[in-house]
Design a protein around this motif. Structure first.
Motif, PDB file in Angstrom:
ATOM      1  N   ARG A   1     -43.239 -22.994 -55.558  1.00 39.00           N
ATOM      2  CA  ARG A   1     -43.030 -23.823 -56.624  1.00 39.00           C
ATOM      3  C   ARG A   1     -42.855 -23.078 -57.826  1.00 39.00           C
ATOM      4  O   ARG A   1     -43.346 -22.059 -58.242  1.00 39.00           O
ATOM      5  N   SER A   2     -42.393 -23.945 -58.802  1.00 42.19           N
ATOM      6  CA  SER A   2     -42.210 -23.600 -60.181  1.00 42.19           C
ATOM      7  C   SER A   2     -43.316 -23.705 -61.295  1.00 42.19           C
ATOM      8  O   SER A   2     -43.388 -22.988 -62.165  1.00 42.19           O
ATOM      9  N   GLU A   3     -44.215 -24.616 -60.985  1.00 39.74           N
ATOM     10  CA  GLU A   3     -45.207 -25.021 -61.766  1.00 39.74           C
ATOM     11  C   GLU A   3     -46.652 -24.420 -61.089  1.00 39.74           C
ATOM     12  O   GLU A   3     -46.606 -24.213 -60.026  1.00 39.74           O
ATOM     13  N   LEU A   4     -47.541 -23.962 -62.177  1.00 39.27           N
ATOM     14  CA  LEU A   4     -48.586 -23.476 -61.679  1.00 39.27           C
ATOM     15  C   LEU A   4     -49.557 -24.688 -61.206  1.00 39.27           C
ATOM     16  O   LEU A   4     -49.424 -25.872 -61.251  1.00 39.27           O
ATOM     17  N   PRO A   5     -50.381 -23.982 -60.033  1.00 39.27           N
ATOM     18  CA  PRO A   5     -51.367 -25.305 -59.419  1.00 39.27           C
ATOM     19  C   PRO A   5     -52.098 -25.509 -60.491  1.00 39.27           C
ATOM     20  O   PRO A   5     -52.659 -25.332 -61.533  1.00 39.27           O
ATOM     21  N   ALA A   6     -52.481 -27.112 -60.310  1.00 42.50           N
ATOM     22  CA  ALA A   6     -53.391 -27.875 -61.171  1.00 42.50           C
ATOM     23  C   ALA A   6     -54.790 -27.260 -61.291  1.00 42.50           C
ATOM     24  O   ALA A   6     -55.175 -26.591 -60.129  1.00 42.50           O
ATOM     25  N   PRO A   7     -55.613 -27.156 -62.341  1.00 41.53           N
ATOM     26  CA  PRO A   7     -57.042 -26.641 -62.295  1.00 41.53           C
ATOM     27  C   PRO A   7     -57.735 -27.735 -61.356  1.00 41.53           C
ATOM     28  O   PRO A   7     -57.297 -28.922 -61.264  1.00 41.53           O
ATOM     29  N   SER A   8     -58.960 -27.391 -60.904  1.00 46.76           N
ATOM     30  CA  SER A   8     -59.956 -28.216 -60.444  1.00 46.76           C
ATOM     31  C   SER A   8     -60.261 -29.361 -61.401  1.00 46.76           C
ATOM     32  O   SER A   8     -60.482 -29.063 -62.730  1.00 46.76           O
ATOM     33  N   PRO A   9     -60.220 -30.621 -60.938  1.00 48.55           N
ATOM     34  CA  PRO A   9     -60.558 -31.853 -61.673  1.00 48.55           C
ATOM     35  C   PRO A   9     -61.879 -31.667 -62.222  1.00 48.55           C
ATOM     36  O   PRO A   9     -62.386 -32.244 -63.521  1.00 48.55           O
ATOM     37  N   THR A  10     -62.894 -30.899 -61.696  1.00 55.61           N
ATOM     38  CA  THR A  10     -64.137 -30.904 -61.908  1.00 55.61           C
ATOM     39  C   THR A  10     -64.390 -29.702 -62.758  1.00 55.61           C
ATOM     40  O   THR A  10     -65.581 -29.745 -63.420  1.00 55.61           O
ATOM     41  N   GLY A  11     -63.320 -28.880 -63.058  1.00 52.39           N
ATOM     42  CA  GLY A  11     -63.826 -27.568 -63.631  1.00 52.39           C
ATOM     43  C   GLY A  11     -64.262 -26.584 -63.253  1.00 52.39           C
ATOM     44  O   GLY A  11     -64.469 -25.245 -63.619  1.00 52.39           O
TER      45      GLY A  11
ATOM     46  N   GLU B   1     -51.598 -19.317 -53.505  1.00 56.21           N
ATOM     47  CA  GLU B   1     -51.063 -20.245 -54.574  1.00 56.21           C
ATOM     48  C   GLU B   1     -50.084 -19.438 -55.653  1.00 56.21           C
ATOM     49  O   GLU B   1     -49.012 -19.791 -55.896  1.00 56.21           O
ATOM     50  N   LEU B   2     -50.568 -18.425 -55.998  1.00 54.79           N
ATOM     51  CA  LEU B   2     -50.066 -17.559 -56.875  1.00 54.79           C
ATOM     52  C   LEU B   2     -48.719 -16.795 -56.415  1.00 54.79           C
ATOM     53  O   LEU B   2     -47.889 -16.677 -56.892  1.00 54.79           O
ATOM     54  N   THR B   3     -48.978 -16.300 -54.962  1.00 56.59           N
ATOM     55  CA  THR B   3     -47.613 -15.984 -54.391  1.00 56.59           C
ATOM     56  C   THR B   3     -46.539 -16.827 -54.370  1.00 56.59           C
ATOM     57  O   THR B   3     -45.309 -16.714 -54.634  1.00 56.59           O
ATOM     58  N   GLY B   4     -47.097 -18.202 -54.253  1.00 55.29           N
ATOM     59  CA  GLY B   4     -46.023 -19.283 -54.238  1.00 55.29           C
ATOM     60  C   GLY B   4     -45.380 -19.446 -55.523  1.00 55.29           C
ATOM     61  O   GLY B   4     -44.093 -19.851 -55.771  1.00 55.29           O
ATOM     62  N   VAL B   5     -45.932 -19.148 -56.701  1.00 55.93           N
ATOM     63  CA  VAL B   5     -45.607 -19.381 -57.997  1.00 55.93           C
ATOM     64  C   VAL B   5     -44.702 -18.280 -58.219  1.00 55.93           C
ATOM     65  O   VAL B   5     -43.474 -18.106 -58.778  1.00 55.93           O
ATOM     66  N   LEU B   6     -45.101 -16.796 -57.825  1.00 62.72           N
ATOM     67  CA  LEU B   6     -44.381 -15.846 -58.226  1.00 62.72           C
ATOM     68  C   LEU B   6     -42.820 -15.852 -57.182  1.00 62.72           C
ATOM     69  O   LEU B   6     -42.006 -15.756 -57.693  1.00 62.72           O
ATOM     70  N   LEU B   7     -42.956 -16.333 -56.144  1.00 61.06           N
ATOM     71  CA  LEU B   7     -41.617 -16.528 -55.150  1.00 61.06           C
ATOM     72  C   LEU B   7     -40.778 -17.685 -56.054  1.00 61.06           C
ATOM     73  O   LEU B   7     -39.733 -17.626 -55.847  1.00 61.06           O
ATOM     74  N   GLY B   8     -41.536 -18.802 -56.278  1.00 63.98           N
ATOM     75  CA  GLY B   8     -40.944 -19.893 -56.988  1.00 63.98           C
ATOM     76  C   GLY B   8     -40.130 -19.317 -58.213  1.00 63.98           C
ATOM     77  O   GLY B   8     -39.067 -19.869 -58.684  1.00 63.98           O
ATOM     78  N   ALA B   9     -40.549 -18.502 -59.185  1.00 62.99           N
ATOM     79  CA  ALA B   9     -39.905 -17.977 -60.222  1.00 62.99           C
ATOM     80  C   ALA B   9     -38.714 -17.021 -60.018  1.00 62.99           C
ATOM     81  O   ALA B   9     -37.749 -17.043 -60.338  1.00 62.99           O
ATOM     82  N   LEU B  10     -38.802 -16.132 -58.603  1.00 68.84           N
ATOM     83  CA  LEU B  10     -37.893 -15.417 -58.161  1.00 68.84           C
ATOM     84  C   LEU B  10     -36.920 -16.544 -57.678  1.00 68.84           C
ATOM     85  O   LEU B  10     -35.618 -16.090 -58.086  1.00 68.84           O
ATOM     86  N   GLU B  11     -37.171 -17.453 -57.089  1.00 69.61           N
ATOM     87  CA  GLU B  11     -36.020 -18.478 -56.703  1.00 69.61           C
ATOM     88  C   GLU B  11     -35.284 -19.138 -57.829  1.00 69.61           C
ATOM     89  O   GLU B  11     -33.932 -19.229 -57.812  1.00 69.61           O
ATOM     90  N   ARG B  12     -35.973 -19.290 -58.925  1.00 72.46           N
ATOM     91  CA  ARG B  12     -35.220 -20.005 -60.106  1.00 72.46           C
ATOM     92  C   ARG B  12     -34.266 -19.011 -60.754  1.00 72.46           C
ATOM     93  O   ARG B  12     -33.156 -19.185 -61.034  1.00 72.46           O
ATOM     94  N   VAL B  13     -34.505 -17.611 -60.683  1.00 69.24           N
ATOM     95  CA  VAL B  13     -33.863 -16.641 -61.153  1.00 69.24           C
ATOM     96  C   VAL B  13     -32.648 -16.348 -60.550  1.00 69.24           C
ATOM     97  O   VAL B  13     -31.415 -16.161 -60.874  1.00 69.24           O
ATOM     98  N   TRP B  14     -32.821 -16.298 -59.170  1.00 73.55           N
ATOM     99  CA  TRP B  14     -31.701 -16.353 -58.152  1.00 73.55           C
ATOM    100  C   TRP B  14     -30.916 -17.524 -58.078  1.00 73.55           C
ATOM    101  O   TRP B  14     -29.718 -17.185 -58.188  1.00 73.55           O
ATOM    102  N   ALA B  15     -31.191 -18.616 -58.422  1.00 72.72           N
ATOM    103  CA  ALA B  15     -30.478 -19.673 -58.586  1.00 72.72           C
ATOM    104  C   ALA B  15     -29.581 -19.623 -59.817  1.00 72.72           C
ATOM    105  O   ALA B  15     -28.354 -20.137 -59.916  1.00 72.72           O
ATOM    106  N   VAL B  16     -30.223 -19.173 -61.100  1.00 68.73           N
ATOM    107  CA  VAL B  16     -29.317 -18.894 -62.328  1.00 68.73           C
ATOM    108  C   VAL B  16     -28.441 -17.927 -61.941  1.00 68.73           C
ATOM    109  O   VAL B  16     -27.147 -17.854 -62.404  1.00 68.73           O
ATOM    110  N   ALA B  17     -28.618 -16.789 -61.431  1.00 68.79           N
ATOM    111  CA  ALA B  17     -27.913 -15.747 -61.008  1.00 68.79           C
ATOM    112  C   ALA B  17     -26.570 -16.159 -60.155  1.00 68.79           C
ATOM    113  O   ALA B  17     -25.351 -15.916 -60.414  1.00 68.79           O
ATOM    114  N   ASN B  18     -26.983 -17.177 -59.165  1.00 59.73           N
ATOM    115  CA  ASN B  18     -26.038 -17.739 -58.210  1.00 59.73           C
ATOM    116  C   ASN B  18     -24.933 -18.350 -58.893  1.00 59.73           C
ATOM    117  O   ASN B  18     -23.890 -18.584 -58.657  1.00 59.73           O
ATOM    118  N   GLN B  19     -25.424 -19.246 -59.861  1.00 62.59           N
ATOM    119  CA  GLN B  19     -24.587 -19.987 -60.835  1.00 62.59           C
ATOM    120  C   GLN B  19     -23.504 -19.387 -61.724  1.00 62.59           C
ATOM    121  O   GLN B  19     -22.493 -19.660 -61.850  1.00 62.59           O
TER     122      GLN B  19
END
Length: 133
Positions: free
Chosen positions: A90-100, A112-130
């Motif tokens: 995904r492109s957004e960071l995971p939400a923090p714990s509601p209790t802190g 979770e962070l791997t998903g965010v990194l891959l999501g950023a790569l997907e966005r770059v790829w989509a822009v380059a593809n367009q």
């Protein structure tokens, strides 16, 4: 010179390999949902996808109550023989714990962070593809 798709695949592989290293060598795989089916798109280790995995990814995601929508990407790792972790790409960071107080395991946070990194790569790829179109 390598093509843009080749560079994307190589960058994905590097991210998946680094996630595997952070998980003490546990394999990490990338899956894409399409037409109700799930297909592997990358792995931290060469041969992992070719050898196959004994998990029905789509059924597992549905059993866990995850939305299995066309085009969605998922990062998965087997932590123990009967214990998997999964995180959306995904492109957004995971939400923090509601209790802190952080309750997610270090392994979960790695995915979770791997998903965010891959999501950023997907966005770059989509822009380059367009830009090519």
């Amino acid at each position: 010179m390598h093509s843009a798709p080749h560079r994307l695949i190589e960058r994905r592989h590097v991210i998946l390999r680094q996630a595997s290293d952070a998980l003490r060598g546990r394999p990490v795989t990338l899956w894409r949902v399409g037409h109700g089916l799930v297909a592997a798109e990358g792995a931290s280790q060469v041969g992992l996808l070719r050898d196959g995995l004994d998990l029905d990814v789509a059924a597992t995601l549905r059993m866990w109550g995850r939305a299995v929508t066309d085009g969605s990407l998922w990062v998965m790792s087997r932590l123990e023989p009967d214990r998997w972790q999964v995180a959306p790409v995904r492109s957004e960071l995971p939400a923090p714990s509601p209790t802190g107080v952080e309750r997610r395991s270090p392994e979960r946070l790695v995915l979770e962070l791997t998903g965010v990194l891959l999501g950023a790569l997907e966005r770059v790829w989509a822009v380059a593809n367009q830009a090519v179109v």
